[in-house]
Structures are given as C-alpha cells and as structure tokens.
Design a protein around this motif. Sequence first.
Motif, PDB file in Angstrom:
ATOM      1  N   TYR A 299       0.793  -1.227   0.000  1.00  0.00           N
ATOM      2  CA  TYR A 299       0.000   0.000   0.000  1.00  0.00           C
ATOM      3  C   TYR A 299       0.824   1.276   0.000  1.00  0.00           C
ATOM      4  N   VAL A 300       0.144   2.335  -0.443  1.00  0.00           N
ATOM      5  CA  VAL A 300       0.607   3.700  -0.222  1.00  0.00           C
ATOM      6  C   VAL A 300      -0.585   4.451   0.365  1.00  0.00           C
ATOM      7  N   GLY A 301      -0.316   5.337   1.301  1.00  0.00           N
ATOM      8  CA  GLY A 301      -1.380   6.188   1.821  1.00  0.00           C
ATOM      9  C   GLY A 301      -1.154   7.622   1.383  1.00  0.00           C
ATOM     10  N   TYR A 302      -2.238   8.315   1.110  1.00  0.00           N
ATOM     11  CA  TYR A 302      -2.137   9.722   0.697  1.00  0.00           C
ATOM     12  C   TYR A 302      -3.114  10.554   1.506  1.00  0.00           C
ATOM     13  N   GLU A 303      -2.649  11.689   1.985  1.00  0.00           N
ATOM     14  CA  GLU A 303      -3.596  12.660   2.528  1.00  0.00           C
ATOM     15  C   GLU A 303      -4.332  13.226   1.325  1.00  0.00           C
TER      16      GLU A 303
ATOM     17  N   LEU B 213      -4.622   3.901   0.316  1.00  0.00           N
ATOM     18  CA  LEU B 213      -5.308   4.444   1.483  1.00  0.00           C
ATOM     19  C   LEU B 213      -5.538   5.930   1.279  1.00  0.00           C
TER      20      LEU B 213
ATOM     21  N   ALA C 194      -6.175   8.778   3.150  1.00  0.00           N
ATOM     22  CA  ALA C 194      -6.001   8.970   4.590  1.00  0.00           C
ATOM     23  C   ALA C 194      -6.727  10.229   5.069  1.00  0.00           C
TER      24      ALA C 194
ATOM     25  N   ILE D  98       6.579  15.924   7.488  1.00  0.00           N
ATOM     26  CA  ILE D  98       5.166  15.740   7.116  1.00  0.00           C
ATOM     27  C   ILE D  98       4.272  16.813   7.732  1.00  0.00           C
TER      28      ILE D  98
ATOM     29  N   TYR E  62      -0.602  11.076  14.718  1.00  0.00           N
ATOM     30  CA  TYR E  62      -0.544  10.770  13.289  1.00  0.00           C
ATOM     31  C   TYR E  62       0.397   9.606  12.932  1.00  0.00           C
TER      32      TYR E  62
ATOM     33  N   GLN F 217      -0.364   5.822  11.414  1.00  0.00           N
ATOM     34  CA  GLN F 217       0.192   5.348  10.139  1.00  0.00           C
ATOM     35  C   GLN F 217       0.850   3.976  10.340  1.00  0.00           C
TER      36      GLN F 217
ATOM     37  N   ASP G 122      -1.903   1.339  10.592  1.00  0.00           N
ATOM     38  CA  ASP G 122      -2.564   1.075   9.299  1.00  0.00           C
ATOM     39  C   ASP G 122      -1.964  -0.167   8.639  1.00  0.00           C
TER      40      ASP G 122
ATOM     41  N   HIS H 296       8.014   5.253   8.919  1.00  0.00           N
ATOM     42  CA  HIS H 296       8.128   3.809   8.687  1.00  0.00           C
ATOM     43  C   HIS H 296       9.122   3.153   9.650  1.00  0.00           C
TER      44      HIS H 296
HETATM   45  N1  IYR Z   1       1.865  10.393   5.717  1.00  0.00           N
HETATM   46  C1  IYR Z   1       1.300  10.359   4.368  1.00  0.00           C
HETATM   47  C2  IYR Z   1      -0.124   9.941   4.362  1.00  0.00           C
HETATM   48  C3  IYR Z   1      -0.329   8.588   4.964  1.00  0.00           C
HETATM   49  C4  IYR Z   1       0.386   7.538   4.489  1.00  0.00           C
HETATM   50  C5  IYR Z   1       0.193   6.277   4.978  1.00  0.00           C
HETATM   51  I1  IYR Z   1       1.382   4.869   4.160  1.00  0.00           I
HETATM   52  C6  IYR Z   1      -0.741   6.048   6.007  1.00  0.00           C
HETATM   53  O1  IYR Z   1      -0.950   4.798   6.543  1.00  0.00           O
HETATM   54  C7  IYR Z   1      -1.450   7.112   6.487  1.00  0.00           C
HETATM   55  C8  IYR Z   1      -1.216   8.370   5.966  1.00  0.00           C
HETATM   56  C9  IYR Z   1       1.502  11.748   3.740  1.00  0.00           C
HETATM   57  O2  IYR Z   1       2.370  12.485   4.193  1.00  0.00           O
HETATM   58  O3  IYR Z   1       0.809  12.055   2.770  1.00  0.00           O
END
Ligand code: IYR
Length: 327
Positions: A33-37, A66, A68, A141, A154, A158, A161, A180
């Motif tokens: 996965y990758v998460g994005y705001e 994700l 987020a 971030i 936050y 993460q 998740d 990470h």
């Molecule tokens: N910290 C990320 C957004 C984000 C990424 C993950 I992978 C997560 O589990 C939750 C949030 C950013 O700076 O966009």
Amino acid sequence: MDAYERITRNTAEVVTEEEVRELAEDPEGERVYVGYEPSGVLHLGHLLTANKLMDLQDAGMEVVVLLADVHAYLNDKGSFEEIRATADQMKEQFLAYGLDEDQTEFVLGSSFQLDEDYELDLHAMQVETSLKRAQRAMAEIQSGETPKVSHVVYPLMQALDIEYLDLDLAIGGMDQRKVHMLAREELPSVGYEKRPVLHTPIIGDLGSGEGKMSSSEGVTISMEDSTEDLEEKVNQAFCPPTRDPEGEKVHPVLELFQYHVFPRFEEVVVERPDEYGGDLVYEAYEALAADLESGELHPADAKGALASALDELIEPGRERLREIRGE
Ligand code: IYR
C-alpha cells in the motif's frame, strides 16, 4: 527484468533487502500500500509512488490505496467534509492515470481507524512511544510550524494502518521514512510484526533542482496543468548539460525522464528536423542521459520530448477532473 528488480527499481531505499527478496520470491497476491492525505489535485509527487504501485501490480501484487482522511484532518488540511470530497476526486484521478480498477482497492482511513480495536491499539502505541520519537517522525510531514497533539498521534496511526490493512509491504516517498522506521520499531512493542518498506526518491523542484517538488512549494506539475502550462514549466526547468558532480543539486529534467517517463513508455522519440540530425529514439533512460551529457541531445530538444510525454500522462486525469467539475 526479474521480480525483485521490478519491485525495487527506481527506489531510493529498500528496508530490508533481505525481507523484500523474500517477498519477491512469490509476489503473487502479496498486499502492498501507499497512503495519501487527500489533496486537491494529484501532482508528480503522487504519481511517482503511483508508478511504483503499477510496477508492483505488474509483479502480481494486490494494491491498496489508502485515502487517509483522518490523517489529513489531524494534519490540519481542512474539515472532514472537504477532505472526503477531495478523496473521491483523488480516486478518480488515480484510475484515470492508469491504476488498474480491478487490482486496486481504495480504502478511506475513517472506514477502519475509528473502530474500537484500532483505537485501543493506538492507545497502547501512545504508551510505548516517546513524545520526541513521534515528533521526529513528523519532521517532513507536519504542516505548520507548531507541533500539535494531533501530529504525534498521526505517525502512530500510520504504523497501525500497516497491521489493520493486513499488508505485506509499505511504500512511501523518502519523506515517510521516519514514520516507517517508527512503525518497524513500535509495531512489535504492541504485539504485531514489522513489515518491509520501500521508499521512492523525492524529485527536486523543477525550477532550481533544490527542495522538494510538491503542490505547496516551488514549481510542480499537476493534473490541472494545461498543455501550455506544462510546456512553459518544462521549458523553464533547470537543465544543466551535466549532472552536478557533487550530487548536491538534482537534475529535474533527467529525473522526470527516469521516474515518470521511461517507466510508462516503451520508447521516447525526440523529434528533430533532419538538418539537426533527425529524430532520436530512446528505449532506456541511461541512453538518453548519456546523450544529454555528451551534447548529442540538446536540452531544448530533451525538454520538448519531456513536455509532450508528461502531457500524455496527465491528459486522462485532466479530462476526468473537468468532467467531475462539470466543465
Ligand atoms: N503520511 C502520508 C499519508 C499517509 C500515508 C500512509 I502509508 C498512512 O498509513 C497514512 C497516511 C503523507 O504524508 O501524505
């Protein structure tokens, strides 16, 4: 290209190589996965990790994106309503960009992060993690100068998740590495396994080759740019004939070819009139970079080819945004 090479190409960091090699032995069905705001429009920073997701889909992995929303809220990016509306648009743009609809699961953070189990695990992480550690993880971030309580919650979320989405591998830009690392250290302290992570490089600002390219600072390219905007931005890009030998400044034009163009095109054609030597065709980034450095390829010609390749990549997302906005 073998699976390990496809999985790790164009990354800045692999943690750890041994763990990723093990994954690469049988990547079929592994979850990544990758998460994005959620934020207004996708820019090249988002698309760089999306390119990596496509490599992983090609290697047979299942991709989770994700969206987020809770994280964006904690990082002061707007009201929940605004953030959720943006998340929907973001999904549409990723699909238009080329993430496979059948192989990609889009998950809204709030769909599981407000559950009781998650909440209790989050409190356990809060007990385990020092305030300093959580703050350090957020250095690249955090929005705004003042660290808020939300900013230390936050990174712990993460980390969780990764467990709650049942992932085998996490991806992020280099700006995510401290989160990470915290996740790898703290997940075992609440009884969960650590997972391998891959980090993609952060591309330098288009104008100067310094700093990071994002929508908030410097010059970047986004799904909103018209063909003319793109041409103008690429034309003005910092493009020295050779790469900085000390490696302090990046070379945005070459980086865009390396991380955005070659991963998505079989070949790149640089059109030139016959009197200037005729068209040049490149199948690999290294050949183009070598020609630029030797002077065989003029920066202006390289920029022309770059602008038109980027335009082709952006076009479907640009079109989708127009439809969504009823334009
Ligand atoms: N910290 C990320 C957004 C984000 C990424 C993950 I992978 C997560 O589990 C939750 C949030 C950013 O700076 O966009």
